[in-house]
Scaffold this motif. Sequence first.
Motif, PDB file in Angstrom:
ATOM      1  N   LEU A  26     -24.223  32.694  11.130  1.00 52.09           N
ATOM      2  CA  LEU A  26     -24.376  31.912  12.747  1.00 52.09           C
ATOM      3  C   LEU A  26     -22.402  31.802  12.431  1.00 52.09           C
ATOM      4  CD1 LEU A  26     -26.658  28.481  12.637  1.00 52.09           C
ATOM      5  CD2 LEU A  26     -26.445  31.064  14.035  1.00 52.09           C
ATOM      6  N   LEU A  27     -21.844  31.813  11.927  1.00 53.53           N
ATOM      7  CA  LEU A  27     -20.742  31.254  11.227  1.00 53.53           C
ATOM      8  C   LEU A  27     -19.842  33.048  11.275  1.00 53.53           C
ATOM      9  CD1 LEU A  27     -18.002  30.139  10.879  1.00 53.53           C
ATOM     10  CD2 LEU A  27     -18.000  30.744   8.601  1.00 53.53           C
ATOM     11  N   SER A  28     -20.235  34.450  10.721  1.00 52.15           N
ATOM     12  CA  SER A  28     -20.154  35.667  10.617  1.00 52.15           C
ATOM     13  C   SER A  28     -20.268  36.391  13.005  1.00 52.15           C
ATOM     14  CB  SER A  28     -21.183  36.408  10.772  1.00 52.15           C
ATOM     15  OG  SER A  28     -20.902  37.814  10.252  1.00 52.15           O
ATOM     16  N   ASP A  75     -20.074  40.508   8.641  1.00 51.67           N
ATOM     17  CA  ASP A  75     -21.098  39.753   7.483  1.00 51.67           C
ATOM     18  C   ASP A  75     -20.547  39.743   6.189  1.00 51.67           C
ATOM     19  OD1 ASP A  75     -22.470  39.207   9.984  1.00 51.67           O
ATOM     20  OD2 ASP A  75     -24.712  40.926   9.157  1.00 51.67           O
ATOM     21  N   MET A  76     -20.193  41.462   6.050  1.00 55.48           N
ATOM     22  CA  MET A  76     -19.782  41.646   5.135  1.00 55.48           C
ATOM     23  C   MET A  76     -18.265  40.453   4.150  1.00 55.48           C
ATOM     24  SD  MET A  76     -18.183  45.613   3.591  1.00 55.48           S
ATOM     25  CE  MET A  76     -16.448  45.523   4.460  1.00 55.48           C
ATOM     26  N   GLU A 124     -18.679  45.824  -2.211  1.00 54.61           N
ATOM     27  CA  GLU A 124     -17.906  44.241  -2.950  1.00 54.61           C
ATOM     28  C   GLU A 124     -19.652  44.108  -4.173  1.00 54.61           C
ATOM     29  OE1 GLU A 124     -15.719  42.743  -3.278  1.00 54.61           O
ATOM     30  OE2 GLU A 124     -14.361  44.451  -2.591  1.00 54.61           O
ATOM     31  N   TRP A 125     -20.474  43.975  -3.662  1.00 54.16           N
ATOM     32  CA  TRP A 125     -21.330  43.655  -4.283  1.00 54.16           C
ATOM     33  C   TRP A 125     -22.245  44.646  -5.382  1.00 54.16           C
ATOM     34  CZ3 TRP A 125     -25.603  40.184  -0.509  1.00 54.16           C
ATOM     35  CH2 TRP A 125     -24.898  39.441  -0.478  1.00 54.16           C
ATOM     36  N   VAL A 126     -22.178  45.398  -5.102  1.00 57.74           N
ATOM     37  CA  VAL A 126     -22.058  46.194  -6.334  1.00 57.74           C
ATOM     38  C   VAL A 126     -21.810  45.984  -7.885  1.00 57.74           C
ATOM     39  CG1 VAL A 126     -21.573  49.116  -7.574  1.00 57.74           C
ATOM     40  CG2 VAL A 126     -21.504  48.705  -5.262  1.00 57.74           C
ATOM     41  N   VAL A 127     -20.933  45.240  -7.840  1.00 56.58           N
ATOM     42  CA  VAL A 127     -20.384  44.886  -8.774  1.00 56.58           C
ATOM     43  C   VAL A 127     -21.421  43.334  -9.584  1.00 56.58           C
ATOM     44  CG1 VAL A 127     -20.342  41.680  -8.120  1.00 56.58           C
ATOM     45  CG2 VAL A 127     -18.599  43.076 -10.152  1.00 56.58           C
ATOM     46  N   ARG A 237     -29.872  42.530   7.654  1.00 56.70           N
ATOM     47  CA  ARG A 237     -28.737  41.807   7.279  1.00 56.70           C
ATOM     48  C   ARG A 237     -28.842  40.828   6.035  1.00 56.70           C
ATOM     49  NH1 ARG A 237     -26.471  36.950  11.616  1.00 56.70           N
ATOM     50  NH2 ARG A 237     -24.953  38.421  11.578  1.00 56.70           N
ATOM     51  N   GLY A 238     -27.670  40.910   5.073  1.00 59.51           N
ATOM     52  CA  GLY A 238     -27.956  40.896   4.102  1.00 59.51           C
ATOM     53  C   GLY A 238     -28.847  40.930   3.041  1.00 59.51           C
TER      54      GLY A 238
END
Length: 289
Positions: A26-28, A75-76, A124-127, A237-238
Amino acid sequence: MQYILYLLVYPILWSISILPFPILYLLSDFVFVIIYRIIGYRKKVVRENMALALTHLSYEERLIIEEKFYRHLCDMFLEMIKTMTISKDEICKRYVFNNYEVYAELEKQDKSVAIMCAHYASYEWVVSMNYYTKFQGYGIYKKIKNPYFDKLVHSIRSKYNASLITTKETIPTIITNHRNKKLSVYGFASDQSPKEGAAHHWAKFMGIEVPVHTGAEMLSKKYNMNIVFLKTKKVKRGFYQATIEVLTENANLVPNYEITDQFLKLVEKQIIEAPEFYLWTHKRWKHKR
């Protein structure tokens, strides 16, 4: 001044990071209105890039993709902040490896691994891959000017047993690890534009001849590393799915720049399939022939 800025911003970032995902998005949506509708952040660059790369689409079609891109970008950005406090179970549920066994087989060869990926979907989430790998993971990044925020990024990555090294630290780190027989996995985001004078190779990317980064290929040849391509797909999403594709297990047997060219073709395929998830705000085609 930099420390004061950090003290002011950090509580805001932390507060955002603990938000449940429904509220985060929602913030996004709110941030999207500000970034895209009001400020128009880098809108000129995005439109120029899309006009160059997506010539098969009409202006109206590109505008639709443009709006989708900015929604994904927001989102990202918030997902990156969420990384500060996200749990292991949550990130592993949201960023899934379809065929991790392909990478696991390479680790059995006792050779370090170079991962080539693009600024696409959730890079980023590849980490979270470091939860699974036996090797020490290194992410190559551009150092943040504010030392306090730079330290914050390092501390976040340490949660995932990942080390960040700057572009200047990459070669010395690989040399040291190679000499000490420390098996490692290095992440290279190889799709962005190098300095024109420092380019060793030019290739066509989305039909435009541009200078390209060749470090992943050349370092893999010199230090006998396996090379894989990491393709990330946004499911919804997400939620993301990653697929690992082996580019070569014998880099020295492949003609120079062929691996880099193959990588670019795979990135092109990603972009054509779903262009809204590529990072269009970077000036990828600022140097072109």
